[in-house]
Write a protein that holds these residues in place. Structure first.
Motif, short mmCIF file in Angstrom:
data_model
loop_
_atom_site.label_atom_id
_atom_site.label_comp_id
_atom_site.label_asym_id
_atom_site.label_seq_id
_atom_site.Cartn_x
_atom_site.Cartn_y
_atom_site.Cartn_z
N ALA A 1 -48.46 -130.31 -7.91
CA ALA A 1 -49.44 -130.50 -6.87
C ALA A 1 -49.26 -131.72 -6.24
O ALA A 1 -49.04 -131.87 -5.14
N PHE A 2 -48.72 -132.97 -6.92
CA PHE A 2 -48.60 -133.88 -6.18
C PHE A 2 -47.26 -134.20 -5.75
O PHE A 2 -47.19 -134.89 -4.83
N GLY A 3 -46.40 -133.25 -6.13
CA GLY A 3 -45.17 -133.35 -5.57
C GLY A 3 -45.11 -132.69 -4.08
O GLY A 3 -44.08 -132.83 -3.35
N GLU A 4 -46.33 -132.14 -3.61
CA GLU A 4 -46.22 -131.63 -2.34
C GLU A 4 -46.73 -132.55 -1.09
O GLU A 4 -46.46 -132.49 0.04
N PHE A 5 -46.86 -134.01 -1.59
CA PHE A 5 -47.18 -134.98 -0.67
C PHE A 5 -45.64 -135.52 -0.05
O PHE A 5 -44.79 -135.34 -0.79
N GLU A 6 -45.82 -136.04 1.01
CA GLU A 6 -44.45 -136.60 1.78
C GLU A 6 -44.20 -137.97 1.27
O GLU A 6 -42.95 -137.92 0.83
N ASN A 7 -44.84 -138.52 1.03
CA ASN A 7 -44.76 -139.86 0.02
C ASN A 7 -44.61 -139.45 -1.43
O ASN A 7 -45.47 -140.06 -2.24
N ARG A 8 -43.67 -138.73 -1.91
CA ARG A 8 -43.86 -138.17 -3.20
C ARG A 8 -43.62 -139.22 -4.42
O ARG A 8 -44.15 -139.18 -5.46
N ALA A 9 -42.69 -140.32 -3.93
CA ALA A 9 -42.39 -141.39 -4.98
C ALA A 9 -43.84 -141.75 -5.47
O ALA A 9 -44.08 -142.19 -6.55
N THR A 10 -44.74 -142.29 -4.32
CA THR A 10 -45.88 -142.85 -4.70
C THR A 10 -46.96 -141.77 -5.28
O THR A 10 -47.61 -142.17 -6.40
N SER A 11 -47.25 -140.79 -5.05
CA SER A 11 -48.04 -139.78 -5.15
C SER A 11 -47.76 -139.16 -6.77
O SER A 11 -48.66 -139.19 -7.41
N MET A 12 -46.38 -138.91 -7.15
CA MET A 12 -46.27 -138.29 -8.32
C MET A 12 -46.22 -139.66 -9.43
O MET A 12 -46.59 -139.39 -10.54
N SER A 13 -45.69 -140.88 -8.85
CA SER A 13 -45.94 -141.91 -9.75
C SER A 13 -47.41 -142.32 -9.98
O SER A 13 -47.94 -142.66 -11.26
N LEU A 14 -48.45 -141.95 -9.05
CA LEU A 14 -49.62 -142.11 -9.44
C LEU A 14 -50.33 -141.23 -10.31
O LEU A 14 -51.16 -141.51 -11.20
N PHE A 15 -49.77 -139.91 -10.29
CA PHE A 15 -50.40 -139.03 -11.29
C PHE A 15 -49.71 -139.42 -12.58
O PHE A 15 -50.55 -139.24 -13.72
N ALA A 16 -48.47 -139.69 -12.79
CA ALA A 16 -47.87 -140.02 -14.04
C ALA A 16 -48.58 -141.28 -14.48
O ALA A 16 -48.32 -141.38 -16.01
N ALA A 17 -49.27 -142.05 -13.83
CA ALA A 17 -49.87 -143.41 -14.47
C ALA A 17 -51.15 -142.90 -15.31
O ALA A 17 -51.67 -143.59 -15.91
N SER A 18 -51.60 -141.63 -15.12
CA SER A 18 -53.01 -141.26 -15.59
C SER A 18 -52.53 -141.16 -17.38
O SER A 18 -53.32 -141.38 -18.09
N GLY A 19 -51.34 -140.71 -17.59
CA GLY A 19 -50.87 -140.55 -18.84
C GLY A 19 -51.12 -141.83 -19.75
O GLY A 19 -51.73 -142.04 -20.94
N PRO A 20 -50.32 -142.88 -19.45
CA PRO A 20 -50.32 -144.09 -20.06
C PRO A 20 -51.79 -144.86 -20.24
O PRO A 20 -52.43 -145.33 -21.13
N PHE A 21 -52.59 -144.49 -19.19
CA PHE A 21 -53.80 -145.26 -19.23
C PHE A 21 -54.85 -144.39 -20.39
O PHE A 21 -55.57 -145.02 -21.06
N GLY A 22 -54.45 -142.98 -20.47
CA GLY A 22 -55.08 -142.41 -21.61
C GLY A 22 -54.74 -142.70 -22.89
O GLY A 22 -55.27 -142.91 -23.99
#
Length: 310
Positions: free
Chosen positions: A46-67
């Motif tokens: 889902a997050f990979g469909e954004f144009e600025n995917r480096a930012t968007s996919m990194s944002l989603f990936a950040a949810s893991g370490p927060f958990g």
């Protein structure tokens, strides 16, 4: 489906842990892992469909370490107050509200084209740049899980910290990942014009000496500093690997390639704690296990040098 698997595995884990049944408990954790993979791959697509995917996919990936940070910080407190099996029930319960919310939300159709046939997926194995990224993901996840799983034991048995103190210290490590994974994408998009290779190189190159420093640092204040820097740099690249996928494969293969990268990366997360445990058990010392992690960081550096970003 992910919420259901987490809930089922949580109840089963709590029950089997309460009666001391190890094998069923292990199976229940595998079921929970299936829920994690479903949630992870769906989110990345889902997050990979954004144009600025480096930012968007990194944002989603950040949810893991927060958990991870929340779990490592609060699980010892739950275990002391309500028994060590109680976290198996508490954390899956947190999935219920977001899971029901997603079920009641209208999700727009994916912009990805038709899914490729199963007999076409083998093409991913012939994609050299993708395979390099997958191995880098394996190394990054290996380093992440090495520190995340073995540092609490090291602090307890070698340095004399209590379980609660070790949990609080190590919780800093994934917590920094929540910030570093987001900042990695932002730095790539804003400062390097979308180029991610310099960030990957910095992440691997500096991680080796930082992991080695755990063997000589003893004071809590210095441990915190090392954990801050190590937690930031090791996880700086994790979200960026996924952002390469839409650029390296045909649009029809993006979903399969993301799953492939997740499988290779998470196999590092699975194997490294086991390898480290065998090294510690066989040699009866942590030095060899830490040397293994340092070699992983060196391998990651070599892979980045071999990788051609354009």
């Amino acid at each position: 489906m992910a919420t259901s698997l987490f809930g089922l595995a949580g109840v089963g884990s709590w029950y089997f842990a309460s009666i001391g049944a190890y094998a069923p408990l292990l199976i229940a954790r595998i079921v929970a892992g299936g829920g994690y993979i479903l949630l992870w791959n769906a989110g990345l697509n889902a997050f990979g469909e954004f144009e600025n995917r480096a930012t968007s996919m990194s944002l989603f990936a950040a949810s893991g370490p927060f958990g991870f940070a929340v779990g490592q910080l609060t699980a010892p407190l739950l275990a002391v107050g309500a028994g060590w099996s109680s976290p198996f029930l508490v954390y899956p319960a947190l999935m219920i509200v977001p899971g029901l919310t997603l079920l009641s939300t209208t999700v727009p159709n994916s912009k990805n084209p038709d899914t490729p046939r199963f007999d076409e997926v083998h093409r991913l194995l012939a994609n050299g740049p993708l395979l390099l990224i997958c191995v880098m993901g394996f190394v990054s996840y290996s380093l992440y899980l090495f520190v995340n799983t073995w540092l609490p034991s090291y602090l307890d048995t070698e340095l004399g910290y209590t379980v609660v103190q070790s949990g609080a210290l190590v919780a800093v490590f994934p917590l920094l990942g929540a910030f570093s994974r987001v900042s990695g994408g932002v730095i790539a998009d804003r400062l390097f014009g979308g180029r991610r290779r310099p960030i990957l190189l910095c992440s691997f190159l500096v991680s080796g000496p930082l992991v080695a420093s755990f063997l000589v640092v003893r004071r809590m204040a210095l441990l915190l500093v090392v954990l801050f820097v190590t937690g930031y740099l090791i996880q700086l690249s994790i979200g960026l690997f996924y952002s390469y996928v839409p650029e390296l494969v045909d649009a029809r293969f993006v979903t399969a390639a993301i799953a492939f990268l997740s499988a290779i990366g998470l196999s590092g997360a699975f194997l490294t704690p086991i390898v480290a445990s065998l090294l510690v058990q066989h040699f009866d010392r942590y030095t060899i296990a830490f040397a293994y992690a340092i070699c992983l960081a060196a391998l990651g550096t070599i892979l980045v040098v071999m990788f051609n970003e354009h």
